[in-house]
Design a protein around this motif. Sequence first.
Motif, short mmCIF file in Angstrom:
data_model
loop_
_atom_site.label_atom_id
_atom_site.label_comp_id
_atom_site.label_asym_id
_atom_site.label_seq_id
_atom_site.Cartn_x
_atom_site.Cartn_y
_atom_site.Cartn_z
N ARG A 81 -86.42 8.70 -86.82
CA ARG A 81 -87.39 7.94 -87.16
C ARG A 81 -89.05 8.70 -87.09
NH1 ARG A 81 -90.91 3.88 -87.95
NH2 ARG A 81 -91.50 2.68 -86.96
N THR A 84 -89.69 10.30 -90.23
CA THR A 84 -89.84 9.34 -91.13
C THR A 84 -91.55 9.01 -90.86
OG1 THR A 84 -87.38 7.63 -90.79
CG2 THR A 84 -89.47 6.64 -91.73
N SER A 88 -94.06 9.78 -93.82
CA SER A 88 -94.81 8.58 -94.78
C SER A 88 -96.30 8.88 -94.45
CB SER A 88 -93.85 7.07 -93.95
OG SER A 88 -94.07 7.33 -92.67
#
Length: 128
Positions: A81, A84, A88
């Motif tokens: 997580r 990510t 991002s």
Amino acid sequence: MGRKDKERSDHLHDFLVEEILAGGDDDDIDAAEIAEFRAVVASGKVALARRRLQMAKEAVLKDKQHRSNVTEVDKERARKRLSTIKTSANDDGASITLAARFGKDDMNDDVDGLLEDLAELERDRKDD
């Protein structure tokens, strides 16, 4: 409150008011009684403080036990997580980065702490 209760309450109120108004200030206050009263109050404060301290210790212990429930699977999920999140872009097109330590400290402890925190947040969110 029923009618009888209201009447009783009114009688009690009237009695107390009459007693207060009829009383005089000529009663001597015994210094020993004052000292005893203050000692009882102080004792109560100490007991209350001890109880609050005990409650705080129990809360800390409970929190430590709750935090220790983070498993390696939870950490690995949090690591993915975090990866990510870092890669991002946000609305402004900038990605999230971790603060640099300029080689002064080992960042592994920071990352491990961050992963534990993230895993706890994910777990707590599922509990709600």
